[in-house]
Structures are given as C-alpha cells and as structure tokens.
Scaffold this active site. Sequence first.
Site, mmCIF file in Angstrom:
data_model
loop_
_atom_site.group_PDB
_atom_site.id
_atom_site.type_symbol
_atom_site.label_atom_id
_atom_site.label_comp_id
_atom_site.label_asym_id
_atom_site.label_seq_id
_atom_site.Cartn_x
_atom_site.Cartn_y
_atom_site.Cartn_z
ATOM 1 N N ARG A 55 0.821 -1.222 0.000
ATOM 2 C CA ARG A 55 0.000 0.000 0.000
ATOM 3 C C ARG A 55 0.852 1.268 0.000
ATOM 4 O O ARG A 55 0.454 2.276 -0.584
ATOM 5 C CB ARG A 55 -0.940 -0.013 1.201
ATOM 6 N N LYS B 231 -19.633 -18.358 -0.625
ATOM 7 C CA LYS B 231 -21.095 -18.363 -0.591
ATOM 8 C C LYS B 231 -21.765 -17.574 -1.703
ATOM 9 O O LYS B 231 -21.273 -16.535 -2.129
ATOM 10 C CB LYS B 231 -21.553 -17.772 0.745
ATOM 11 N N GLY C 172 -10.851 -9.219 -1.854
ATOM 12 C CA GLY C 172 -10.575 -10.209 -0.816
ATOM 13 C C GLY C 172 -9.642 -11.349 -1.176
ATOM 14 O O GLY C 172 -8.487 -11.140 -1.541
ATOM 15 N N GLY D 237 -13.457 -4.256 0.133
ATOM 16 C CA GLY D 237 -14.857 -3.826 0.206
ATOM 17 C C GLY D 237 -15.206 -2.826 -0.874
ATOM 18 O O GLY D 237 -16.285 -2.883 -1.480
HETATM 19 P P1 AMP Z 1 -15.000 -15.300 -0.373
HETATM 20 O O1 AMP Z 1 -14.504 -14.459 0.755
HETATM 21 O O2 AMP Z 1 -16.494 -15.394 -0.455
HETATM 22 O O3 AMP Z 1 -14.354 -14.945 -1.694
HETATM 23 O O4 AMP Z 1 -14.586 -16.785 -0.014
HETATM 24 C C1 AMP Z 1 -13.259 -17.186 0.054
HETATM 25 C C2 AMP Z 1 -13.184 -18.481 0.779
HETATM 26 O O5 AMP Z 1 -13.936 -19.467 0.108
HETATM 27 C C3 AMP Z 1 -11.790 -19.030 0.904
HETATM 28 O O6 AMP Z 1 -11.384 -18.956 2.233
HETATM 29 C C4 AMP Z 1 -11.918 -20.462 0.423
HETATM 30 O O7 AMP Z 1 -11.266 -21.375 1.269
HETATM 31 C C5 AMP Z 1 -13.396 -20.708 0.462
HETATM 32 N N1 AMP Z 1 -13.812 -21.776 -0.461
HETATM 33 C C6 AMP Z 1 -13.504 -21.894 -1.750
HETATM 34 N N2 AMP Z 1 -13.991 -23.045 -2.251
HETATM 35 C C7 AMP Z 1 -14.616 -23.681 -1.254
HETATM 36 C C8 AMP Z 1 -15.300 -24.923 -1.143
HETATM 37 N N3 AMP Z 1 -15.439 -25.726 -2.189
HETATM 38 N N4 AMP Z 1 -15.818 -25.261 0.052
HETATM 39 C C9 AMP Z 1 -15.674 -24.436 1.110
HETATM 40 N N5 AMP Z 1 -15.044 -23.248 1.077
HETATM 41 C C10 AMP Z 1 -14.514 -22.877 -0.097
#
Ligand code: AMP
Length: 395
Positions: free
Chosen positions: A35, A197, A353, A376
Amino acid sequence: MKTIDDFNFKNKKALIRVDFNVPLNDNFEVTDTTRIESAKPTIIKILEDGGSCILMSHLGRPKGIQEDFSLKHIIKTLENILGVEVVFSENCVGEMAENAAKKLQQGEILLLENLRFHDEEKQGNQNFAEQLSRLGDIYVNDAFGTAHRAHASTTIIADYFSGQKCFGYLLAKEIESINKVMQTGERPVLAILGGAKVSSKITIVENILDKIDHLIIGGGMTFTFIKAMGGMIGNSLVEDDKMELALEILKMAKQKNVEVHLPVDALVADAFSNEASTKVTDVNAIPDGWMGLDVGPKSILYFNDVVKSSKTILWNGPLGVFEMERFANGTIALGNSISEATKSGAFSLVGGGDSVAAVKQFGFEDKVSYVSTGGGAMLESLEGKILPGIKAILD
Ligand code: AMP
C-alpha cells in the site's frame, strides 16, 4: 475525471488521503509494503512539480488514542520507499498539525497521526473535516481501500476544496480498471466468481449480468447451484435457502445471453482437512460423507478454454479452499490461464478479498493486468454502487 496530472503543484501543499493501513508485526514493523509503494507515484509527481505533501491515513481500528496503532511505526519504511525524509505530526488536526503544515517547504513530506484516533473521522464529522482541510491547498484522494466510506477524510473534506480536488494515480487506475470491465471492455467479457457463498456475491451477479458474456462459477458456491439443479453434492458447502435464487440467476443469465460455466467435476475429500482422503467425482455425483473442496481436472481444462477465448476478465474469489495446499490446484490453474490470456492481450482485473490473497501467494501479481487494492470498495463497485469517496471528487 480530474487527476493530479490536471494540476501543477508548484508551491502548493497537497493534502493526500492515502491508505497506509498496513499490517505490522509484534515489533511494529511493516510486513507488507504494497500500500505504501502504491501511493509512491502520486507523492513523487507532486514533489517533482515543486509541491509538498501532507499524508493522512488511518491504521487499524483503534479505540481512541492507542500507541499500537500510531502511524509513527511506519515512518522508517515510508522514508525508505520514498527516499525522502518524513516529518511527523502527533495529531492530525489542531495547532500542532497546522504549524507543521505551515512550515512545510517545497519537496517536503508531512505524515499526520492516525485519523481514527479521533472518532469524528468515521462519523464523517463536518467540523473535523474542516479542520483537516485547513492543512492543504489541494485535496488528493488516493485511497481506494476506503473510498466506499463516507468518512471525514475520504468524502466530507472534499466539500472544502471546490475546484481544487482530484484523484491520485492509484485511485484513478482503480476507477479506470473497473470501468474497463464494467463499461468499455473488449468482448467477450468474462467474470469468474468463486469463494464460499452465493449470498455474499449475489448483488455482484445481478449487477454484472448486463455487462458480461460469460460467467464462470467456482468455489463453495458451486454446490448451491448444483443441488438446486438436482445434483448430489454429498457434504459440500451449501446454502439451502439460496437454491431458488441460484435457479433465478441461471434463468436471468439465459435471458441476457450470458453463458454460465459451472465446474463439471470436483476434487472431493472425506474431511475439511489437508490430510483428508480425496478423489475426483462428477460435480453432481458426490457421495455422502464427501465434500467438494476444489474443482477437478476436467473443469480446469474447460475453464482454461473459456478464459483463453475472453478479451476482458474479472476474477473475484478462489475456485477452491486454496489455503490448503491440496485444494489449491484449481485456483492456481485459473491464475495460470488468466496470466496466459493477459499475455496474449486480454485485460484482466483481480479484485476483492481472497482472490487477491491467492494471486499474491501464488505469484500471479505481475502477470495479470491489475490487482485491486481495495476489498470492500471493489466489491461495492462491482455491485454497481457509486462510492462516496469517488463521487465527492466528481461533484
Ligand atoms: P469469499 O470471501 O467469499 O471470496 O470466499 C473465500 C473463501 O472461500 C476461501 O477462504 C476459500 O477457502 C473458500 N472456499 C472456496 N472453495 C470452497 C469450497 N469448495 N468449500 C468451502 N469453502 C470454499
């Protein structure tokens, strides 16, 4: 869009909102200088014009004044990176700051103490913003990481600099990169959404469907789609209450002529662990007791083809649980495909992220077109929101 290139800073004091919210170790040493390095071009241009720089930032989430969060910890690193001595003011407003700003000569840099030592910063307090505004002649916002917050130093302050405000190089580059994907990108435009998710990505999906030609879905959210379509997902991550939404997204995509690409196979494990037993199954035939933690080899080849045929690529979210080595292959392969597509002329933006963490961890940072510095802020931009920090400069 006014940037620092539209101003000559000779004999001017630039009040620059930077994002020096950097990680520190137990000895208060900066462990990731990205940064600070990102803000350097803006600072140097102003100094070379014959101006001076007053740098303001937050660091962490202090409750009132807390030494641990003092920006004095970064002075040495800042001086090393800029190659210029830095004067420090132990308060960001008031007599001390005003005197230090007054004394500042051409080519000099003043760093103000953590803005968040004053609650008024996050409150977007008008009076506090006015006090800050007294320090400089021209306001420069170069902090994308906080552009989605209507804080005193990121947004409210801009009102006091009518015609004398602009974007620094970093923030301008962020805006330009997002616009390239969302408005002016060469087609076909591909978005890759991974991560955990559906629920955290739904607003992004709704907003980008109008702007893209292809959508790759990976990561944990795959399984909500697969289950909704009648597949067997074993013990994979799922949001049962989002299955209808998943079907709705697929329908919307079809109406908008967006081709959706889901994984065809999965690397499944009998536990959420790097030591688990694993095997590859079809993505819709995962036995009970097994969970999909990465995409399988066929999906890797399939996604590679989609990536290679795209001219504009947005990547947000890993394809698997990349934090565990055995489930990082899909994410690494995707990084490779995007790197190769970029080499062949595609524009690629990685943002938001965990995909940024993955890109850095696996060394793709210099092989993609742009890696966003704001988590964010990036997500909110992709959701179609106009960020208050950006709007305040444009107004
Ligand atoms: P996000 O912050 O929504 O981009 O989610 C990132 C997180 O999703 C990471 O920590 C990954 O470990 C998790 N992730 C990716 N694929 C899977 C999966 N198949 N099952 C559970 N967690 C997952």
